[in-house]
Scaffold this active site. Structure first.
Site, PDB file in Angstrom:
ATOM      1  N   SER A 120     -29.662 -12.000  43.385  1.00  0.00           N
ATOM      2  CA  SER A 120     -30.261 -11.916  44.729  1.00  0.00           C
ATOM      3  C   SER A 120     -29.408 -11.210  45.770  1.00  0.00           C
ATOM      4  O   SER A 120     -29.835 -11.082  46.926  1.00  0.00           O
ATOM      5  CB  SER A 120     -30.609 -13.322  45.229  1.00  0.00           C
ATOM      6  OG  SER A 120     -31.737 -13.813  44.547  1.00  0.00           O
ATOM      7  N   LYS A 123     -31.242  -8.578  47.651  1.00  0.00           N
ATOM      8  CA  LYS A 123     -32.058  -8.752  48.862  1.00  0.00           C
ATOM      9  C   LYS A 123     -31.422  -8.117  50.103  1.00  0.00           C
ATOM     10  O   LYS A 123     -32.134  -7.875  51.088  1.00  0.00           O
ATOM     11  CB  LYS A 123     -32.346 -10.237  49.082  1.00  0.00           C
ATOM     12  CG  LYS A 123     -33.229 -10.858  47.985  1.00  0.00           C
ATOM     13  CD  LYS A 123     -33.511 -12.318  48.245  1.00  0.00           C
ATOM     14  CE  LYS A 123     -34.490 -12.909  47.236  1.00  0.00           C
ATOM     15  NZ  LYS A 123     -33.905 -13.118  45.897  1.00  0.00           N
ATOM     16  N   SER A 177     -32.995 -17.049  50.119  1.00  0.00           N
ATOM     17  CA  SER A 177     -33.154 -16.276  48.893  1.00  0.00           C
ATOM     18  C   SER A 177     -34.532 -16.488  48.277  1.00  0.00           C
ATOM     19  O   SER A 177     -34.670 -16.599  47.056  1.00  0.00           O
ATOM     20  CB  SER A 177     -32.051 -16.635  47.880  1.00  0.00           C
ATOM     21  OG  SER A 177     -31.748 -15.539  47.057  1.00  0.00           O
TER      22      SER A 177
END
Length: 344
Positions: A120, A123, A177
């Site tokens: 993640s 992101k 997240s």
């Protein structure tokens, strides 16, 4: 009389065995003298041994201190955090890079060119592409079945049909997240997810990320890869976006989901610590990547980029960040104590 002498002899032998210095009985003068001499000799020998030990210890002490001062960070650092023989902190992440953002100086690194899945951490790039795209942040986006995780099977509190603004989705993706939020952001981009992923890879090249490649907007795909050195550049680039700094470091957000208000928290517990001043933060985890953490934080009044990749334990990445901070603070204290001229 013979019996009396026999008793005196027995007691004198006992005195010799147990080290009595005083005479036993009036008729034991010669024996007492021998006992006294033997005891004095024993005491003298013990005293001499103790003096020898003290002298050896006194000679050894300066050599030990001198050896410690030859290390990179010396005793204060060792007291603050576990270090190796060079005075560098022992970190549990398998690859990392710690860099002064102002000067570019690399303070610590290990396998900084290793190309690994980043989960993640992806992101951060998702957020930059969304903001670069100039789409309305107030526009509502609906969570659909296209946002379901069919790769890892992860869940989400964003049920199908949930309507949130693009800004809310961006906040949840960076802070908590949220995978469905990140998926919806990519899917609602002009041209769809394929165009969005292409824009991610173009952005990566524009900011000089040679080891980085993206395959989706969430990080669930292990084909999203980068190196610690590239991630340091990506963190530096992301830190120029005020909204990314704000959303990635907020501790919590209450969001209306249908008829209920739900609380979403930050996946990095350090943002809630009064001991930290964090400008940007992002965690990541999938099995292939291990646990990852990137941050831009202020340590010793300097902006520092911390990249920690592939940590095994649940709390290892956070503990490594704390080790880095303590090591830097202790090293700075040592430099002040020693002064620019060398050892104190």
């Amino acid at each position: 009389m013979k019996f009396h002498h026999l008793v005196i002899a027995v007691l004198s032998c006992a005195a010799l065995q147990f080290g009595f210095a005083e005479p036993v009985g009036a008729a034991s003068g010669a024996t007492s003298t021998k006992v006294s001499k033997a005891t004095k000799a024993t005491k003298t020998k013990k005293a001499s041994t103790r003096q020898t030990v003290r002298k050896r210890a006194a000679k050894a002490a300066p050599r030990k201190v001198s050896a410690q001062r030859s290390l990179a960070a010396a005793a204060p650092v060792a007291a603050a955090v576990e270090v190796d023989r060079l005075g560098l902190p022992l970190l549990r992440s398998s690859a990392f890079l710690i860099q002064n953002q102002n000067t570019g100086e690399v303070l610590l690194e290990k396998k900084s060119d290793a190309v690994l899945p980043i989960a993640s951490i992806t992101k951060l790039m998702t957020a930059m592409v969304v903001l670069d795209g100039g789409q309305s942040l107030s526009e509502e986006v609906v969570i659909t079945d296209e946002d379901l995780d069919t790769l890892k099977g992860t869940g989400s509190r964003l049920a199908l049909g949930t309507r949130l603004t693009r800004e809310q989705l961006l906040h949840l993706a960076l802070m908590s997240s949220e995978n469905r939020a990140a998926s919806a952001l990519g899917r609602s981009y002009p041209g769809g997810i394929a165009a969005f992923v292409n824009a991610m890879n173009i952005k990566a090249r524009m900011i000089g990320l040679a080891d980085t490649h993206f395959s989706d907007s969430t990080g669930l795909n292990p084909m999203n890869v980068s190196s610690p050195r590239d991630l340091a550049r990506m963190v530096s680039a992301a830190s120029t976006y005020p909204l990314i700094r704000q959303f990635s470091t907020s501790s919590e957000e209450h969001v209306q989901i249908g008829s209920r208000v739900q609380r979403f928290g930050n996946t990095n517990s350090l943002v809630r610590s009064p001991e930290w001043e964090i400008g940007l933060s992002k965690t990541g985890y999938i099995q292939e990547a291990g646990r990852c953490l990137v941050m831009q934080a202020w340590v010793n009044k300097q902006p520092v980029i911390i990249v920690l990749m592939d940590s095994d334990g649940r709390y290892t990445r956070t503990a490594d960040a704390v080790r880095v901070k303590k090591w830097m603070e202790a090293a700075a204290t040592q430099r002040v104590a020693v002064g620019p001229g060398g050892s104190s």
